[in-house]
Structure formats: structure tokens, C-alpha cells
Scaffold this motif. Structure first.
Motif, PDB file in Angstrom:
ATOM      1  N   ASP A 297       0.867  -1.174   0.000  1.00 38.29           N
ATOM      2  CA  ASP A 297       0.000   0.000   0.000  1.00 38.29           C
ATOM      3  C   ASP A 297       0.905   1.225   0.000  1.00 38.29           C
ATOM      4  N   LEU A 298       0.853   2.043  -1.056  1.00 30.87           N
ATOM      5  CA  LEU A 298       1.774   3.167  -1.180  1.00 30.87           C
ATOM      6  C   LEU A 298       1.421   4.333  -0.266  1.00 30.87           C
ATOM      7  N   ASP A 299       0.199   4.369   0.250  1.00 27.41           N
ATOM      8  CA  ASP A 299      -0.169   5.434   1.185  1.00 27.41           C
ATOM      9  C   ASP A 299       0.364   5.163   2.582  1.00 27.41           C
ATOM     10  N   THR A 300       0.305   3.905   2.993  1.00 24.31           N
ATOM     11  CA  THR A 300       0.695   3.551   4.361  1.00 24.31           C
ATOM     12  C   THR A 300       2.021   2.806   4.438  1.00 24.31           C
ATOM     13  N   ASP A 301       2.547   2.383   3.293  1.00 20.96           N
ATOM     14  CA  ASP A 301       3.757   1.548   3.224  1.00 20.96           C
ATOM     15  C   ASP A 301       3.540   0.171   3.829  1.00 20.96           C
ATOM     16  N   GLU A 302       2.297  -0.210   4.095  1.00 23.09           N
ATOM     17  CA  GLU A 302       2.007  -1.535   4.637  1.00 23.09           C
ATOM     18  C   GLU A 302       2.026  -2.584   3.527  1.00 23.09           C
ATOM     19  N   VAL A 303       2.288  -3.823   3.947  1.00 20.15           N
ATOM     20  CA  VAL A 303       2.168  -4.952   3.039  1.00 20.15           C
ATOM     21  C   VAL A 303       0.709  -5.394   3.026  1.00 20.15           C
ATOM     22  N   LEU A 304       0.059  -5.262   1.875  1.00 18.71           N
ATOM     23  CA  LEU A 304      -1.341  -5.678   1.767  1.00 18.71           C
ATOM     24  C   LEU A 304      -1.471  -7.191   1.698  1.00 18.71           C
ATOM     25  N   GLY A 305      -0.537  -7.839   1.039  1.00 19.82           N
ATOM     26  CA  GLY A 305      -0.614  -9.289   0.922  1.00 19.82           C
ATOM     27  C   GLY A 305       0.635  -9.866   0.311  1.00 19.82           C
ATOM     28  N   VAL A 306       0.847 -11.146   0.565  1.00 21.31           N
ATOM     29  CA  VAL A 306       1.962 -11.895  -0.006  1.00 21.31           C
ATOM     30  C   VAL A 306       1.392 -13.123  -0.699  1.00 21.31           C
ATOM     31  N   VAL A 307       1.627 -13.235  -1.990  1.00 20.96           N
ATOM     32  CA  VAL A 307       1.227 -14.426  -2.736  1.00 20.96           C
ATOM     33  C   VAL A 307       2.419 -15.373  -2.756  1.00 20.96           C
ATOM     34  N   GLN A 308       2.285 -16.477  -2.042  1.00 16.00           N
ATOM     35  CA  GLN A 308       3.393 -17.427  -1.949  1.00 16.00           C
ATOM     36  C   GLN A 308       3.229 -18.491  -3.015  1.00 16.00           C
ATOM     37  N   SER A 324      -7.202  -6.741  -9.208  1.00 19.70           N
ATOM     38  CA  SER A 324      -6.498  -8.025  -9.174  1.00 19.70           C
ATOM     39  C   SER A 324      -5.045  -7.829  -9.575  1.00 19.70           C
ATOM     40  N   VAL A 325      -4.207  -8.735  -9.097  1.00 19.05           N
ATOM     41  CA  VAL A 325      -2.815  -8.773  -9.504  1.00 19.05           C
ATOM     42  C   VAL A 325      -2.498 -10.199  -9.928  1.00 19.05           C
ATOM     43  N   ALA A 326      -1.799 -10.335 -11.054  1.00 16.03           N
ATOM     44  CA  ALA A 326      -1.395 -11.645 -11.556  1.00 16.03           C
ATOM     45  C   ALA A 326       0.100 -11.829 -11.330  1.00 16.03           C
ATOM     46  N   VAL A 327       0.484 -13.059 -11.001  1.00 16.04           N
ATOM     47  CA  VAL A 327       1.880 -13.394 -10.717  1.00 16.04           C
ATOM     48  C   VAL A 327       2.293 -14.565 -11.603  1.00 16.04           C
ATOM     49  N   ALA A 328       3.389 -14.403 -12.323  1.00 14.70           N
ATOM     50  CA  ALA A 328       3.971 -15.503 -13.089  1.00 14.70           C
ATOM     51  C   ALA A 328       5.048 -16.158 -12.247  1.00 14.70           C
ATOM     52  N   ALA A 329       4.977 -17.475 -12.107  1.00 16.90           N
ATOM     53  CA  ALA A 329       5.960 -18.222 -11.325  1.00 16.90           C
ATOM     54  C   ALA A 329       6.359 -19.473 -12.090  1.00 16.90           C
ATOM     55  N   GLU A 330       7.416 -20.111 -11.621  1.00 15.58           N
ATOM     56  CA  GLU A 330       7.908 -21.293 -12.318  1.00 15.58           C
ATOM     57  C   GLU A 330       6.857 -22.395 -12.370  1.00 15.58           C
ATOM     58  N   ASP A 331       6.040 -22.496 -11.353  1.00 11.62           N
ATOM     59  CA  ASP A 331       5.106 -23.612 -11.257  1.00 11.62           C
ATOM     60  C   ASP A 331       3.726 -23.324 -11.810  1.00 11.62           C
ATOM     61  N   ALA A 332       3.303 -22.036 -11.889  1.00 10.27           N
ATOM     62  CA  ALA A 332       1.925 -21.727 -12.290  1.00 10.27           C
ATOM     63  C   ALA A 332       1.769 -20.225 -12.436  1.00 10.27           C
ATOM     64  N   THR A 333       0.578 -19.819 -12.873  1.00 13.56           N
ATOM     65  CA  THR A 333       0.158 -18.424 -12.846  1.00 13.56           C
ATOM     66  C   THR A 333      -0.820 -18.251 -11.691  1.00 13.56           C
ATOM     67  N   TYR A 334      -0.661 -17.180 -10.909  1.00 14.24           N
ATOM     68  CA  TYR A 334      -1.527 -16.916  -9.763  1.00 14.24           C
ATOM     69  C   TYR A 334      -2.265 -15.598  -9.984  1.00 14.24           C
ATOM     70  N   VAL A 335      -3.539 -15.550  -9.575  1.00 13.74           N
ATOM     71  CA  VAL A 335      -4.327 -14.323  -9.636  1.00 13.74           C
ATOM     72  C   VAL A 335      -4.942 -14.090  -8.264  1.00 13.74           C
ATOM     73  N   TRP A 336      -4.725 -12.889  -7.715  1.00 13.96           N
ATOM     74  CA  TRP A 336      -5.206 -12.560  -6.368  1.00 13.96           C
ATOM     75  C   TRP A 336      -6.012 -11.271  -6.398  1.00 13.96           C
ATOM     76  N   ASN A 337      -7.170 -11.272  -5.740  1.00  8.24           N
ATOM     77  CA  ASN A 337      -7.964 -10.059  -5.565  1.00  8.24           C
ATOM     78  C   ASN A 337      -7.325  -9.193  -4.491  1.00  8.24           C
ATOM     79  N   THR A 338      -7.019  -7.954  -4.813  1.00  8.61           N
ATOM     80  CA  THR A 338      -6.302  -7.085  -3.885  1.00  8.61           C
ATOM     81  C   THR A 338      -7.133  -6.686  -2.670  1.00  8.61           C
ATOM     82  N   ASP A 339      -8.458  -6.939  -2.685  1.00 15.26           N
ATOM     83  CA  ASP A 339      -9.262  -6.652  -1.493  1.00 15.26           C
ATOM     84  C   ASP A 339      -9.251  -7.810  -0.511  1.00 15.26           C
ATOM     85  N   GLY A 340      -8.504  -8.885  -0.851  1.00 17.94           N
ATOM     86  CA  GLY A 340      -8.385 -10.025   0.045  1.00 17.94           C
ATOM     87  C   GLY A 340      -9.632 -10.855   0.172  1.00 17.94           C
ATOM     88  N   SER A 341     -10.536 -10.778  -0.820  1.00 19.74           N
ATOM     89  CA  SER A 341     -11.814 -11.476  -0.705  1.00 19.74           C
ATOM     90  C   SER A 341     -11.694 -12.982  -0.888  1.00 19.74           C
TER      91      SER A 341
END
Length: 708
Positions: A297-308, A324-341
Motif C-alpha cells: 500500500d503506497l499510502d501507508t507503506d504496509e504490506v497488503l498481501g503476499v502471494v506465496q 487483481s494482480v497476476a503473478v507468473a511463477a515457475e510452477d503456475a500463474t496466480y491471480v489474487w484479488n487485492t481486497d483479500g476477498s
């Protein structure tokens, strides 16, 4: 920290490939004295018994510079390549796709309406695809592409390259518009263009600089160290750079000052990619070593989430709505809702077996954020995020190369690598003859047999017949690093394995094994305190040449009884290749700095034993700035083809003259980027009309002299 999501399976092994291109110019060399010393023969060791692929043909591009001649190739009316006409050699075409690295997606207005397109960068150039309907629009062959970016309106595509070039293209047609170039000429990599189309961030080999893209000029240097990833904020005022440690710096574009740094709380880097959310409120970071993606979070500098992830995370991308944020990794593609739903959605193909390469190397959202495009080492996939299923799957078909040779009729090129593939020379189509996982591969010079090695078993196979192994040899030690060679007609098999040995003072050592294929007996097994770089049989199969890199830089000659009969010494640099001429009378030798030598095995050998150093039976043919990766004589023995770096050159070796490729221009470019040292493959067709070459980049390029 507000959210922490984990998908666990343990750690994966990190595999990072960094490829840089260095082009040089071949110049004639001068003879140097070498020494031929006969050695006593070692005692031989005791005897022990022991679906068609899709055609991957690049489409012609509207710009004539990098476009190969359309196929089918008119093989029947090509001229035989000789010393008199070799300067007329031109690229005929290529087959295979080079390893996909990453890409970008955009929407662009056309006469037919809005088109969604995306570009994929590779070791050999870049591809541009239409998304719906899915089709390849064009392929542009260039030096290795380090970065890609679209202009805000999608009309232009920008690519960066290892030679310092920043190239600008028309997105829809592939027309080359113009070039920018780093003032110092150093390689350029990551790139980001602001939403105003003005601020262009360019990551160099040792700095990050800002360009005024509209004025086509460099403005300022931001950092004095390289960045692993770069991104510009939506308001074009802030630059994010990812560092090797995993930290991320934020910079003021206007002043060039660093504003703050995000540390990764012990989660190791490097920060391979960074991305701002479109609303400017969040920053995503992909971390390779810790297998994580972090959203701040750029306003608070907090970590909103970690996609492991279950493997190294290489790329991150936000959807247009920042939901949403998408992550490319060696094992798969991950998609996470930034509101943590909900927990991250993990996208992977059921048909993709584990541990077979990168499943997702790059990812991006397209359209309204309901679709994601991922690029891997062997697939392009368009995903329906809500359903968690693929909507479109395109096989990438990268050739895995270990060796190549023309079949006796010249109609096919046999290729080893994860089995055996056959390439139709006229139509440049690939037909997979046999799937056979293998660690090593070699083809006899007459293409009569192929040897594949895996798990201590060498299989001898007919490359044309669609059948299983003709014979197998067990208890073969391949080692982690090594190679193999098979004699013509498949009579003998040679294998070397490299490592370290206590008997060699924990320094380099190699084990050389020779087998009788017909009986399955081991003829000899010799340990030597050297690093073997290459082995090859003579055309008769009676001799084995062994090129040794360190510490002695010698070529040893062995007979098929396993006896060492001679040593050619006196080379100043480590050797990489040794190849016999078709009549077996000469040996071409290459080294790490590009020197090429011709050694005469005739009566001169006896003469050398008596004369010692300074004899005239060896001469330096040419001097290059890169290692010699491949060597092949023409069928009459008068010409020598040399693969060095990412180029091929043809030499009149008797006159020490470069006939083709001396200026290292587009005509001599392999189109595959730099290969690993010693991993070069080159061969003349039996009729001498076609020259095929590659390295381990996944593309085989053909040359010839087309009719006027």
C-alpha cells in the motif's frame, strides 16, 4: 500485514538464464607453432558385458530487413556452395521457435476496430500475436530482445537489445520505424514508457536512465547500478526500480532523487519485476529466491498481501481496474484479488508435467481483467480467470538441440534433444519421430544412427525409422556435465563425463569411456586430469578426437581399441571443438577466443614426431572474439563453416579468407542469440547446396544460394 496467502508444495530449484550478445569481426590470424607428441598407450580397461509436431514457420514481415525467404525452399535449383560463390549465400528460412522470455499486451485501434495484441520476446527476436481470433501476426528476427513496451495508444512497439539499441516498430505491420541508442553503447534491458508517451525508462547494464521519447533523446541518469525491474507510476512522476537484494527504490522523476525504499522483510530477492496499480495506490513486486510476490500500500507503506508460489516468481501485473494482480511463477500463474476477498487462484495446465521447465515466465491481464495471458517455455495460454480454465492454448514448440545432421538423401535434418526430431528441409516442417527423454544426444556424421543417453543407458536408434532402440548399452556414466559421440554406422560409442577428482588434486578431471555398440562391451575407461570439451569420430570410425579445454589445451587422438596414439599440443587457449574433414585427412580445431586451426593427419604426423615444435602442418585460419561453438567442413573439404557466438561464417581455410559473414551482418546471423560455449551445431547437406546451423537457442537456420 493485512493478508497473507500461501500455496505450499515446498521449494523449487531456481533456474536463471542470463544471455548477453557480443558481436565481433573475424580477421585472419597468423600461424603459431604447435607440438605433436606421441604418448604411450594406456592399458585398456577390462571388458564388461554389459506425433507429428505443428509446423513452426515464421511468417514474413512487412519490413524486408529481418524476413527470411518464404518457403517452400527451392532446394532443387539452389547452387552448390563453393569458394567461388560463397559470398552469395543468403538465409533461406528457419524452423523452430526460440525460448520465450517475456512480453507485453496492449489494445490498438485499427480500421476494423479495437484489436488486442501482445508481443513475446525471445532469444532470437520477437513475435506479435492477435488475441481474438488468436493468430501470429508476424515475427521479427533481431539480436536477443531484453525488453518490450508499447506506446500508450498501442501503435508503436519498443524493443531493447544487448548491443545498446532501442528499436521502435509499427505494432500492426512490424515495420521498423527508427532506432535510439544508449550514448555509451552499453546493453539495455528493462524498459517502461509513461502514460503520457514522453518519459521512457531504460535499464542498462550498470545504470537506469530517463529518455524523452517524444524528442528521442536521453535526459538523465537515475541510478549508477542496474535494476532488475522498472515501472512508472500512472501520473508519470515516480519510478520504481527492483534491486538484486529484493528491495525496491522509489525515485522522483523530476529531481532524480530517491524518495524511499521498500525492504522485503527478510524475503530474499532479487526483485525481478515491479508494477504500479493503475490507480497509483499499490505496488507489486516479484521475488525470485523467496518464491513470493508482495503487494504494498503506497499510502501507508504496509504490506497488503503476499502471494506465496511454489517456484520462483518472475513477473507481476495489475488488472486495469486495480482489483487483481497476476503473478507468473515457475510452477503456475496466480491471480489474487487485492481486497483479500479470496485466496489466490492457481492456473496451470493439467497436461504440463512437473519439472519440465517454466510453466509461467510472464503474465498480463487483457481487456476487462477477466482474462490473463501467460507465456511459458512451451505454451502461450489465454485464461478465463473466473472459471480457472484455459480459453486458448498455443504450443510454443521450442526445439531442444543437442546435435544435428543431414540424412544421406539430404531431404531431412535429424535433430537430437528430448528425443529425435526430423525436419523437412524443403518445407521447414518438424516431424517428431520419437519422444525419448535424454540427458545426452549425438548423431553419427553420416546420420545412420542416433545415440541418446539417460539414466546410465545409451540407446542407439535409427533416426528415420519410427521404432524403438536398435540396441541399448547399460552402466554408462554420463555425469552432470559431459557429452557423447557415435561413430558412422553406429559401430562405436564414446562418452565423456566431467567433474573433480582427488587423484587430480580436487581439480578438473574427465572420464572417457569407449564402447563397442555391436557387442555392448566397454572397450576402455580412462580417467584424465583435464576438462574435455568435445569429442568426435573420424568418417571411417577408426579414430576419436578429444578436444581438451584445461589445463593443457590439447587434442588427443585415440584408436577404437582405446589406445592413446598422439597428442597435439601447444595451443594457448582452451579448446572447444574438434571436427574431421570428410576424407578424414584433416582436423579442424576451435578454441575459447575464436581461433580456428587445421591439422593435417597425413604424412605430416610422422614428420612432426621427428621435427618437434615449429613444424608447418598446422596454421591459424581465423581469429574471432567469441568461442568457436561449431565446425563443419564442406563435402569436398575446401570450405569450413564456423559457428561463433550468434553468427555463422564460411571460410576458405587454405587461403585464410572469410567468404561469408565477415562483417557479422544480418545475412550471417543465426537468429538464436548466444549459445553456451561449445553448444554449436552446423552441417552441409550431402549435395553441398544447403548449410544448416544453430546453437542451443531452439532455432535452426538454413542458408544457400537462391536463383537470381
Amino acid at each position: 500485514m493485512r493478508y497473507l496467502f500461501s500455496v505450499t508444495r515446498g521449494l523449487s530449484i531456481l533456474l536463471v538464464l542470463v544471455v548477453m550478445l557480443v558481436a565481433g569481426c573475424g580477421i585472419p590470424g597468423t600461424p603459431i607453432p604447435l607440438t605433436l607428441t606421441p604418448e604411450p598407450s594406456p592399458t585398456p580397461a577390462p571388458t564388461h558385458t554389459p506425433t507429428p509436431l505443428p509446423t513452426a514457420t515464421p511468417e514474413p514481415t512487412p519490413t524486408p530487413e529481418p524476413t527470411p525467404t518464404p518457403i517452400p525452399i527451392p532446394v532443387d535449383i539452389l547452387q552448390e556452395i563453393t569458394g567461388a560463390n560463397a559470398a552469395q549465400i543468403r538465409q533461406l528460412g528457419s524452423v523452430g521457435r526460440s525460448t520465450a522470455l517475456s512480453g507485453r499486451a496492449t489494445s490498438v485501434q485499427t480500421a476494423e476496430g479495437t484489436r488486442e495484441v501482445f508481443a513475446v520476446r525471445t532469444l532470437s527476436g520477437f513475435y506479435v500475436f492477435d488475441l481474438s481470433p488468436f493468430r501470429q501476426r508476424y515475427f521479427i528476427q533481431t539480436p536477443i530482445v531484453n525488453g518490450t513496451e508499447f506506446s500508450p495508444d498501442g501503435q508503436q512497439l519498443i524493443t531493447t537489445h544487448g548491443d545498446g539499441a532501442i528499436m521502435v516498430w509499427d505494432t500492426l505491420t512490424g515495420q521498423h520505424l527508427y532506432d535510439l541508442r544508449q550514448p555509451d553503447g552499453k546493453p539495455v534491458g528493462h524498459i517502461a514508457l509513461g502514460s503520457d508517451g514522453k518519459s521512457l525508462v531504460v535499464g542498462g547494464s550498470d545504470d537506469v536512465a530517463i529518455w524523452d521519447f517524444s524528442q528521442r533523446q536521453s535526459v538523465e541518469q537515475i541510478t549508477s547500478w542496474p535494476a532488475w525491474g522498472v515501472a512508472l507510476s500512472p501520473d508519470n512522476r515516480t519510478l520504481a526500480t527492483g534491486n538484486a537484494s529484493g528491495s525496491v527504490d522509489l525515485w522522483d522523476i523530476g529531481t532524480g532523487e530517491r524518495m524511499r525504499t521498500f525492504m522485503t522483510s527478510g524475503l530474499e530477492g532479487p526483485a525481478n519485476d515491479v508494477d504500479f496499480s493503475p490507480d497509483g495506490e499499490m505496488l507489486a513486486v516479484a521475488l525470485v529466491h523467496s518464491h513470493n510476490a508482495i503487494v504494498y500500500d503506497l499510502d501507508t507503506d504496509e504490506v497488503l498481501g503476499v502471494v506465496q508460489c511454489q517456484g520462483p516468481a518472475t513477473h507481476v501485473a495489475f488488472s486495469q481496474g486495480s482489483k487483481s494482480v497476476a503473478v507468473a511463477a515457475e510452477d503456475a500463474t496466480y491471480v489474487w484479488n487485492t481486497d483479500g476477498s479470496h485466496e489466490p487462484v492457481r492456473l496451470t495446465l493439467d497436461s504440463h508435467p512437473p519439472d519440465t521447465g517454466w510453466i509461467s515466465a510472464w503474465v498480463t491481464f487483457v481487456g476487462d481483467g477477466q482474462r490473463v495471458v501467460s507465456v511459458s517455455s512451451d505454451h502461450i495460454v489465454v485464461w478465463d480467470v473466473a472459471a480457472g480454465k484455459p480459453m486458448q492454448v498455443e504450443e510454443w514448440n521450442t526445439l531442444i538441440l543437442q546435435d544435428l545432421a543431414f540424412t544421406p538423401d539430404g531431404n531431412l535434418i535429424a535433430v537430437t534433444g528430448n528425443g529425435i526430431s526430423a525436419i523437412d528441409v524443403k518445407r521447414l516442417s518438424v516431424v517428431q519421430k520419437m519422444n525419448h527423454p535424454n540427458e545426452r544426444g549425438a548423431i553419427a556424421s553420416d546420420a545412420s544412427v542416433v545415440a541418446l543417453g539417460a539414466e546410465e543407458t545409451a540407446s542407439i536408434i535409427d533416426p528415420v525409422a519410427e521404432q524403438g532402440p536398435m540396441t541399448s548399452i547399460d552402466n554408462v556414466e554420463f555425469g552432470v556435465y559431459g557429452g557423447m559421440a557415435v561413430a558412422p554406422k553406429g559401430k562405436f560409442l564414446a562418452v565423456f563425463a566431467r567433474g573433480k577428482s582427488t587423484t587430480c588434486g580436487n581439480l578438473a578431471s574427465s572420464r572417457l569411456q569407449l564402447w563397442d555398440v555391436i557387442t555392448g562391451d566397454k572397450i576402455s575407461d580412462v580417467a584424465r586430469c583435464v576438462t574435455i570439451a568435445d569429442i568426435s569420430f573420424s568418417p571411417s570410425g577408426a579414430l576419436l578426437a578429444v578436444a581438451e579445454e584445461v589445463p593443457l589445451s590439447t587434442v588427443t587422438l585415440w584408436n577404437v581399441s582405446g589406445q592413446l596414439i598422439a597428442t597435439i599440443s601447444g595451443f594457448e587457449e582452451g579448446l572447444t571443438k574438434a571436427r574431421f574433414s570428410p576424407d578424414g585427412a584433416r582436423l579442424a580445431i576451435g578454441d575459447r577466443i575464436g581461433n580456428v586451426y587445421i591439422y593435417d593427419l597425413g604424412s605430416g604426423i610422422v614428420q612432426m614426431v621427428s621435427e618437434g615444435p615449429g613444424a608447418d602442418w598446422v596454421e591459424s585460419v581465423a581469429l574471432y572474439t567469441d568461442a568457436v561453438d561449431g565446425l563443419a567442413f564442406s563435402n569436398d573439404g575446401n570450405l569450413l563453416a564456423v559457428v561463433v557466438g550468434e553468427y555463422i561464417e564460411v571460410l576458405d581455410w587454405r587461403n585464410r579468407q572469410v567468404l561469408m559473414g565477415s562483417e557479422r551482418g544480418e545475412e550471417s546471423r543465426l537468429g538464436i542469440g548466444r549459445g553456451l560455449v561449445g553448444e554449436g551445431f552446423v552441417a552441409f547437406s550431402p549435395d553441398g547446396k544447403v548449410l544448416a546451423a544453430s546453437n542451443n537457442g531452439g532455432v535452426i537456420t538454413l542458408w544457400g544460394i537462391p536463383p537470381e
